[in-house]
Design a protein around this motif. Sequence first.
Motif, mmCIF file in Angstrom:
data_model
loop_
_atom_site.group_PDB
_atom_site.id
_atom_site.type_symbol
_atom_site.label_atom_id
_atom_site.label_comp_id
_atom_site.label_asym_id
_atom_site.label_seq_id
_atom_site.Cartn_x
_atom_site.Cartn_y
_atom_site.Cartn_z
ATOM 1 N N SER A 23 16.468 59.677 18.416
ATOM 2 C CA SER A 23 17.473 60.636 18.867
ATOM 3 C C SER A 23 18.630 59.900 19.543
ATOM 4 O O SER A 23 19.302 59.093 18.905
ATOM 5 N N SER A 47 14.819 60.298 13.958
ATOM 6 C CA SER A 47 15.226 61.634 14.421
ATOM 7 C C SER A 47 16.605 61.602 15.059
ATOM 8 O O SER A 47 16.840 62.190 16.113
ATOM 9 N N PRO A 76 21.390 73.049 14.179
ATOM 10 C CA PRO A 76 19.990 73.159 14.596
ATOM 11 C C PRO A 76 19.317 74.412 14.061
ATOM 12 O O PRO A 76 19.974 75.352 13.611
ATOM 13 N N PHE A 80 15.589 76.544 17.885
ATOM 14 C CA PHE A 80 16.179 75.692 18.919
ATOM 15 C C PHE A 80 17.375 76.381 19.561
ATOM 16 O O PHE A 80 17.528 76.375 20.787
ATOM 17 N N LEU A 98 10.386 73.844 25.349
ATOM 18 C CA LEU A 98 11.361 73.099 24.541
ATOM 19 C C LEU A 98 10.663 72.130 23.600
ATOM 20 O O LEU A 98 11.004 72.041 22.413
ATOM 21 N N PHE A 99 9.672 71.423 24.103
ATOM 22 C CA PHE A 99 8.979 70.454 23.260
ATOM 23 C C PHE A 99 8.147 71.141 22.179
ATOM 24 O O PHE A 99 7.927 70.557 21.119
ATOM 25 N N PHE A 102 10.757 71.491 19.703
ATOM 26 C CA PHE A 102 11.026 70.153 19.169
ATOM 27 C C PHE A 102 9.962 69.744 18.148
ATOM 28 O O PHE A 102 10.259 69.070 17.159
ATOM 29 N N ASN A 103 8.720 70.092 18.409
ATOM 30 C CA ASN A 103 7.613 69.676 17.555
ATOM 31 C C ASN A 103 7.745 70.210 16.136
ATOM 32 O O ASN A 103 7.290 69.580 15.171
ATOM 33 N N ASP A 164 12.880 68.740 11.469
ATOM 34 C CA ASP A 164 13.589 68.458 12.717
ATOM 35 C C ASP A 164 14.464 69.659 13.087
ATOM 36 O O ASP A 164 15.377 70.006 12.338
ATOM 37 N N VAL A 166 16.525 69.925 15.704
ATOM 38 C CA VAL A 166 17.761 69.528 16.381
ATOM 39 C C VAL A 166 18.727 68.882 15.396
ATOM 40 O O VAL A 166 19.892 69.293 15.268
ATOM 41 N N HIS A 192 11.323 66.916 15.868
ATOM 42 C CA HIS A 192 12.236 66.002 16.561
ATOM 43 C C HIS A 192 11.509 65.031 17.482
ATOM 44 O O HIS A 192 12.113 64.072 17.957
ATOM 45 N N VAL A 193 10.227 65.285 17.756
ATOM 46 C CA VAL A 193 9.457 64.445 18.671
ATOM 47 C C VAL A 193 8.104 64.130 18.043
ATOM 48 O O VAL A 193 7.721 64.702 17.030
#
Length: 209
Positions: A23, A47, A76, A80, A98-99, A102-103, A164, A166, A192-193
């Motif tokens: 990122s 990412s 996005p 998101f 948020l995560f 992101f996942n 992803d 984001v 994204h993570v």
Amino acid sequence: MARDCLAVLDGYGLGSAHVAGTSLGGMIAQWLGVHAPDRVRSLTLMSSSQMGHDPSPAWARARAGEPADPDDLPPPSPAFLAHLAAGLPPGVESDVALFRVFNGPVRPFDEPAARAMLELALSRATDPAAAANHGRAVWMDAPDLLAPLSSITAPTSIVHGDQDPVYPLGHGEALAVAIPGAVLHVVPGMGHVMTSPGLPEEVADLIRL
């Protein structure tokens, strides 16, 4: 932040290193590849998107339901954008939420591991509000951030998830086009993570050395 990376290399007496970044870290890695090519043995950009590219107009069009500009990279995901619009108060719970976004929706989300990581990060933070400066670090109108990526000479791998939320896959594809000889690795189901069991090891095998 890229100059901090160079200071670390100097501090350890290292002339160069293999550089991997995710990122924002991927954009820092791009800066190094452009402006300090002799210090970079290889690049792995995960990412990420193009440094200096301001996505906010495309994000605003997506929020408003307006048609995309032909020059826009993909905006996005709705999930998101909805999280951002919810305006949740800062803290562990909002960060876990948020995560989870992101996942991405395909691979399982390891919430206990993500929660433990976020609790530790917040316990160490002296100014959590500084996270609001995240975007300014790579989207400001600065000549060194707008330098063409075509000048990168380091062998480069792009690692990007097809989920992803984001930076959708089009961002990774654009990076692969912009950097000469770059190889794109698309990771199925990755967001994204790397908060899904087994994903860190899977991605580690794709880091260029």
